[in-house]
Write a protein that holds these residues in place. Sequence first.
Motif, short mmCIF file in Angstrom:
data_model
loop_
_atom_site.label_atom_id
_atom_site.label_comp_id
_atom_site.label_asym_id
_atom_site.label_seq_id
_atom_site.Cartn_x
_atom_site.Cartn_y
_atom_site.Cartn_z
N HIS A 136 -22.18 10.04 -0.05
CA HIS A 136 -22.56 8.70 -0.08
C HIS A 136 -21.69 7.70 0.95
CE1 HIS A 136 -23.59 10.12 -4.21
NE2 HIS A 136 -24.71 9.44 -4.06
N ALA A 137 -21.05 8.33 1.86
CA ALA A 137 -20.53 7.77 2.94
C ALA A 137 -19.65 6.50 2.40
CB ALA A 137 -21.53 7.31 4.11
N ASP A 138 -18.85 6.60 1.33
CA ASP A 138 -18.08 5.74 0.85
C ASP A 138 -16.52 6.01 0.57
OD1 ASP A 138 -18.02 3.27 -0.47
OD2 ASP A 138 -18.97 3.66 -2.17
N ILE A 139 -15.80 5.08 0.75
CA ILE A 139 -14.46 5.14 0.45
C ILE A 139 -14.11 4.26 -1.01
CG2 ILE A 139 -11.97 4.78 1.34
CD1 ILE A 139 -13.18 4.72 3.84
N VAL A 140 -13.84 4.59 -1.92
CA VAL A 140 -13.88 4.13 -3.07
C VAL A 140 -12.37 4.15 -3.79
CG1 VAL A 140 -14.69 4.21 -5.51
CG2 VAL A 140 -15.98 5.32 -3.80
N GLU A 164 -6.10 3.89 7.75
CA GLU A 164 -6.39 5.39 8.38
C GLU A 164 -7.72 5.72 8.01
OE1 GLU A 164 -3.56 7.93 7.19
OE2 GLU A 164 -1.96 7.05 7.98
N LEU A 165 -8.44 5.59 6.72
CA LEU A 165 -9.65 6.12 6.20
C LEU A 165 -10.70 5.12 6.99
CD1 LEU A 165 -9.06 6.72 2.36
CD2 LEU A 165 -9.23 8.33 4.28
N VAL A 166 -10.36 3.98 7.16
CA VAL A 166 -11.68 3.12 7.76
C VAL A 166 -11.64 3.12 9.02
CG1 VAL A 166 -11.72 0.54 8.46
CG2 VAL A 166 -11.10 1.35 6.09
N GLU A 167 -10.39 3.47 9.81
CA GLU A 167 -10.63 4.07 11.53
C GLU A 167 -11.40 5.41 11.48
OE1 GLU A 167 -6.41 3.42 12.58
OE2 GLU A 167 -6.92 1.31 13.04
N LYS A 168 -10.80 6.30 10.63
CA LYS A 168 -11.30 7.63 10.69
C LYS A 168 -12.77 7.88 10.44
CE LYS A 168 -10.47 12.43 9.33
NZ LYS A 168 -9.70 13.48 8.53
N TYR A 169 -13.22 6.90 9.53
CA TYR A 169 -14.68 6.80 9.11
C TYR A 169 -15.25 5.72 9.35
CZ TYR A 169 -13.02 11.29 6.67
OH TYR A 169 -12.68 12.38 6.46
N PRO A 170 -15.72 5.12 10.54
CA PRO A 170 -16.38 3.81 10.82
C PRO A 170 -17.58 3.71 10.30
CG PRO A 170 -16.30 5.39 12.70
CD PRO A 170 -15.63 6.03 11.78
N ASN A 171 -18.28 4.53 9.66
CA ASN A 171 -19.74 4.30 9.21
C ASN A 171 -19.68 4.34 7.61
OD1 ASN A 171 -20.85 4.15 11.70
ND2 ASN A 171 -21.09 6.60 11.80
N THR A 223 -18.65 2.82 3.97
CA THR A 223 -18.27 1.41 3.27
C THR A 223 -17.09 1.71 2.56
OG1 THR A 223 -19.69 2.10 1.30
CG2 THR A 223 -20.65 0.76 3.02
N LEU A 224 -16.22 0.55 2.44
CA LEU A 224 -15.11 0.58 1.41
C LEU A 224 -15.50 -0.15 0.09
CD1 LEU A 224 -11.85 0.81 1.14
CD2 LEU A 224 -11.75 -1.28 2.24
N THR A 225 -15.38 0.56 -0.93
CA THR A 225 -15.85 0.11 -2.20
C THR A 225 -14.68 -0.05 -3.23
OG1 THR A 225 -18.07 1.13 -2.02
CG2 THR A 225 -17.31 0.34 -4.30
N PHE A 226 -14.65 -1.16 -3.77
CA PHE A 226 -13.42 -1.27 -4.83
C PHE A 226 -14.21 -1.47 -6.30
CE2 PHE A 226 -11.49 -3.48 -0.98
CZ PHE A 226 -10.65 -2.80 -0.94
N THR A 227 -13.84 -0.88 -7.14
CA THR A 227 -14.47 -1.06 -8.39
C THR A 227 -13.48 -1.01 -9.61
OG1 THR A 227 -16.43 -0.03 -9.72
CG2 THR A 227 -14.94 1.55 -8.67
N GLY A 228 -13.78 -1.34 -10.83
CA GLY A 228 -12.89 -1.37 -11.97
C GLY A 228 -13.77 -1.64 -13.37
N HIS A 229 -12.78 -1.58 -14.35
CA HIS A 229 -13.59 -1.93 -15.61
C HIS A 229 -12.73 -2.75 -16.47
CE1 HIS A 229 -14.01 -1.05 -20.11
NE2 HIS A 229 -15.22 -1.39 -19.66
#
Length: 448
Positions: A105-109, A162-169, A171-177
């Motif tokens: 899903h092209a996502d950093i979670v 590092e992840l944001v620069e390595k995978y520029p396409n 998204t950066l997702t923060f989630t929690g309950h």
Amino acid sequence: MSIACGLPLLECVYCLACTRWAWKRCLHTAGHDSENWPEATPEEFEPVPRLCRYILAVYEDDLRDPVCAPPGGYAIDPDCVITKKNYRDTQGRVPPYLLYLDHSHADIVLAIRGLNLGSQSDYKTLLDNKPGQRKFDGGYVHNGLLKAAGCVLDTECDTLRELVEKYPNYTLTFTGHSLGSGVAALLTIVVIRNNQRLANIDRRRIRCYAIAPARCMSLNLAVRYADVINSIVLQDDFLPRTATPLQDIFKSLFCLPCLLCMRCMRDTCVPEERLLKDPRRLYAPGRCYHIVERKPFRIGRYPPVVRTAVPVDGRFEHIVLSCNATSDHALLWIEREAQRALNKIQTMEIPPTQKMERQQTLAKEHNEEHKAALRRAITLNIPHAYSPAGDEPQDDYMSESAHANLESSSSVGSTRRSKKLSGNWEDLIERLFDKDDHGQLLIKENLR
């Protein structure tokens, strides 16, 4: 004689007032909170069930040999888990979390678990707050949750960069309950305001999904960051509606029915206009998605409906007297009903071209709705709903050592009064928004 005659009259007035309150409260159902909201689309609601399973994965000690998995599984590849922290790793300053690289899903979670009833450190984080204690970004936030968000960013800043620069396409997702949702929401704001620490990541690449969220930020922040923060609420869930300071609830745990009764009476009797004018009052963050699956005076669950909006007034203001108020807070229930709702609104496979066009249209509609919410906030004179460019300092909240500097700088910025606004609504909102190369409306960077 006059006193004796007056007592029955006072008793009658008191009984009538109590009857009116009981009648009004019993007729109020969760469906009233979102009855005028439009229904959500599959494109915008698609990540919710998947992110719920990611949060559930945080509870497992070994992802390769899970003890209890939901029916759909965790949908997580253990080899793509970048880091997974428990209470020992975080020294109790933050609930356990995991950082996952979702290539499909092209996502950093970054997923954060909810409150552990057996963890003393979670209670310490939850109770570290009182109304008006922490000013931040022109508003008020939960003090303990903000400190936990700073600890997460302190620990994972280098890895995220590092992840944001390595995978520029990606998204950066923060989630929690629950408790973790408040940490995730405030972490999102901290990252946006300190994006230079994450390689100047674009605001459009950041998003947050707060599942069963705690009230963690004032109304002006909840509206201003509605383009990146989303709250997911299942039917009668009590936590997004509990405006009473959470520490008071836990201190009064043995008299919780009495406390809820007093809370309901206050919510019924105090005018909403007065509540909106209180800048210290905390709210569920961002855009709201309300999953409704039960109807009043009917038994059983129905096919769930998901409604969404960026509400200003009427943002889960009243506690619902329901036997499901606590069960609707359970993550397993939310994951199951969110998946049912998604299956219902996914009627057919959409071609990729049409899907991309639909996503662009959806982004435009959300921005227009965000503009309307800002107009409404200004109309209601919400404190600090609009801050002129450059009126707020840039925070550098990255460590405990910088805590004092942040407190002083954010206090200065939040105590400044908004200047008197002039011109028509369109001119005002255009100052808040800017256009990108594709003509989509975006929040200006100076709001960060």
